[in-house]
Write a protein that holds these residues in place. Structure first.
Motif, PDB file in Angstrom:
ATOM      1  N   LYS A  90       0.827  -1.210   0.000  1.00 16.56           N
ATOM      2  CA  LYS A  90       0.000   0.000   0.000  1.00 16.56           C
ATOM      3  C   LYS A  90       0.863   1.263   0.000  1.00 16.56           C
ATOM      4  O   LYS A  90       0.604   2.201  -0.751  1.00 16.56           O
ATOM      5  N   TYR A 119      -9.491  -1.333  -6.041  1.00 20.26           N
ATOM      6  CA  TYR A 119      -8.926  -0.942  -4.744  1.00 20.26           C
ATOM      7  C   TYR A 119      -8.813   0.589  -4.724  1.00 20.26           C
ATOM      8  O   TYR A 119      -8.141   1.174  -5.590  1.00 20.26           O
ATOM      9  N   ASN A 146      -8.233  -7.386  -6.476  1.00 18.44           N
ATOM     10  CA  ASN A 146      -9.019  -6.955  -5.330  1.00 18.44           C
ATOM     11  C   ASN A 146      -9.913  -5.842  -5.847  1.00 18.44           C
ATOM     12  O   ASN A 146      -9.393  -4.836  -6.311  1.00 18.44           O
TER      13      ASN A 146
END
Lengths: 394, 394
Positions: free
Chosen positions: B107, B130, B175
């Motif tokens: 991240k 995401y 994701n």
């Protein structure tokens, strides 16, 4: 894609690379050398027992499903933020938990804080200075002006009403000079910032080295600072966490720009580009604030302080002008007349086998000065000072 | 000072906050509830023994002066980068150590990578996605265009020669959708990037969940990718490091823009705004790559995979359209006709006491879809699927 062209305006930083090369060359030419290294600002004493114990315990928690910890809360666990809150309360500074952000070290937060400010701010940065302040602003293309710190002002530049700045970096105790602002001086900076709608980015990474009771550890000890300052602090020098990585940043709700709380922007920045600090590390940091932890880290700091005292006494005896040492792990001294910082580096390496850092590596006002650190052993610090005395005593 | 006005353009993210509030309200109204939580992408299994052992050992090293470690090398210790290098070599991808950057998680690196690109690039981001990809670019004021991922293309958007983009985000396994690009699809993206002088930011955080041998784990398995891609990977899902924080980013020397190596800019960025990963954490990550560590983390991933298999089987039995599950810890399924994602959330919570994530929280194309995660226990996953079958089986 196009790259960020501002990076082309960064000055290449060869300071520590050049030092390493010169030391390597000397070592090769003198295999039987007895070099003493006083150049790097890294700690050398191990982590204290209270921290080690907390780490082992937290590691064991991570080994069991019932006590395992996944993602940390964005701003850090309450147990650590409450400990930090308590630390500030002891100096009379009341903070809300939401005003405290746990991060992976002061360098990351000092570097990333520029994200939340517009690119067209004017930035005032002391010279000489820790290079991160300048480089992070050059990377975002901001206008940087310099605040002269020099022998005349004891390397503590003061505000000038004729200079307009929006963002002001202050580092006290200072890296590299070891100089520390007193309350009156910081009050003048807070007054300037409030009058000019500026923000002070206050780097307090070395606060735990302050010995004089009347010197402020936090800018929030100064009235009005909550309205104009952001403070960065770290466990790196306080508790030897340079290889552990933990720090904290404080932004109070009173810091508002055009009706927007700066705290909110930093919270959003961190929630978006950061994912919290290691659980074990946060438990280790919590242990620093226990009575046992505080005593143990103070013992380590006192060890480094004793080194600094040896240096201070030596420089006083030599009659060489210097700042720092008393409230800082750094001694910043004048080099002999007629020498540049780099010439003195070579002289010291060749004649005394002592390695330091040339002041000119920290900015133009550093020319003619030299930084020595107190992070070595007592024995080597004493030996280094004996060698310097032979070389420099008038 | 002026704040970064781009922050005002960020959409407030109430997704997980709203979920938490709804669950709290339900819990208060139904004190005897048996809620099963399948909404959060955090892991629940503890760290494996090889990792725990490495952490204890490294902690003990930090307790003694002779083995204490201070600042980490900027890009990470060689021992860890060599382990990562070996991991890539097993898939036939040859990397230099200098091309590997150890960081504190995917991240942070995915968020901070935008620093090194100019603000006037056009950014192509899949929808649903995401949220970090979008938010970090909105923060720097970049133009964002969206790549439609939907039922028709199996939530795997493909390049369109009529769309001009400079920076392209791809996440595979994805994701939130769990969809995975195959080699031919990734080759098409690499060809597009090379032709259009674009860079692909490839998020491979979930690569260890891939079970099908023919699916690529790394974009560098595709010819030409070293010239146009940056890859982000993480130990968070591979080894349960969500609360430990460690990841790595790969930028090969072949990635060049206007004669400048992108690797050099990222190295400078990290050296300036980051100070390395915790030594103990790097030793823990190294342990993941030992034979023992690999077997142990595979066992944990297989545990989650078994949950995913229970979910896949249930959705096949129910005849509900879905992606993911086979090569990903996420199942992304259609909600019943006529319901929005949020209506289905409420329906599932009230009728089955199962909590998931509404697809609309990940972008407009997520409307009408729902994400369930395989990070719970086998028993609860089985129980949740039984409840869903009663509710949804046609």
């Amino acid at each position: 894609m196009k790259l960020n062209q501002n990076y082309a305006n960064l000055q290449e930083s060869y300071l520590f690379l050049t030092i390493a090369k010169k030391v390597a060359a000397y070592t090769e030419a003198h295999p039987d050398n007895h070099i003493i290294r006083m150049g790097i600002g890294d700690v050398t004493q191990p982590l204290v027992p209270a921290v080690i114990e907390a780490m082992h315990k937290a590691t064991d928690e991570m080994a069991h499903k019932e006590t395992f910890h996944g993602y940390s809360p964005d701003q850090g666990y309450d147990f650590l933020r409450e400990a930090i809150q308590g630390y500030y309360a002891k100096r009379g500074v009341a903070l809300k938990l939401s005003e405290i952000f746990v991060g992976d070290g002061a360098k990351s937060d000092v570097g990333n804080i520029v994200d939340i400010f517009a690119d067209d701010n004017t930035v005032l940065i002391p010279d000489p200075v820790y290079p991160v302040y300048v480089d992070t602003n050059v990377m975002s293309g901001r206008k940087v002006i310099y605040l002269d710190a020099n022998e005349q002002n004891g390397f503590l530049g003061m505000p000038d009403e004729n200079v307009k700045a929006d963002i002001i970096y202050l580092c006290s105790p200072n890296n590299p000079t070891g100089a520390v602002y007193n309350r009156a001086q910081l009050k003048a900076w807070v007054d300037y910032a409030l009058k000019n709608n500026a923000v002070i980015l206050f780097d307090a990474a070395y606060e735990s080295f302050i010995t004089h009771d009347d010197l402020p550890h936090s800018i929030f000890e100064i009235e009005g600072a909550k309205k104009c300052a952001i403070e960065f602090c770290s466990f790196s020098k306080t508790a030897g966490f340079t290889g552990v990585r933990c720090g904290y940043t404080v932004i109070c709700d009173e810091l508002v720009s055009d009706g927007t709380k700066v705290n909110t922007l930093w919270a959003r920045r961190q929630a978006t580009k950061f994912n919290g600090v290691n659980y074990i590390t946060q438990r280790a940091a919590e242990a620093v604030f226990t009575d046992e932890g505080q005593q143990q880290v103070k013992d380590v700091i006192n060890y480094y302080r004793a080194n600094a005292k040896v240096m201070v006494d030596a420089f006083k005896e030599m009659g060489v002008w210097f700042t720092g040492g008393e409230n800082s792990p750094y001694i910043w001294h004048k080099v002999p007349d007629g020498m540049t910082s780099w010439e003195f580096f070579d002289y010291l390496l060749n004649e005394a086998e002592v390695v330091g850092t040339p002041g000119s590596g920290f900015g133009k006002n550093g020319e003619g000065f030299f930084r020595l650190t107190a992070f070595g052993t007592l024995e080597k610090t004493q030996e280094a000072m004996e060698r310097l005395k032979k070389l420099l005593k008038k």
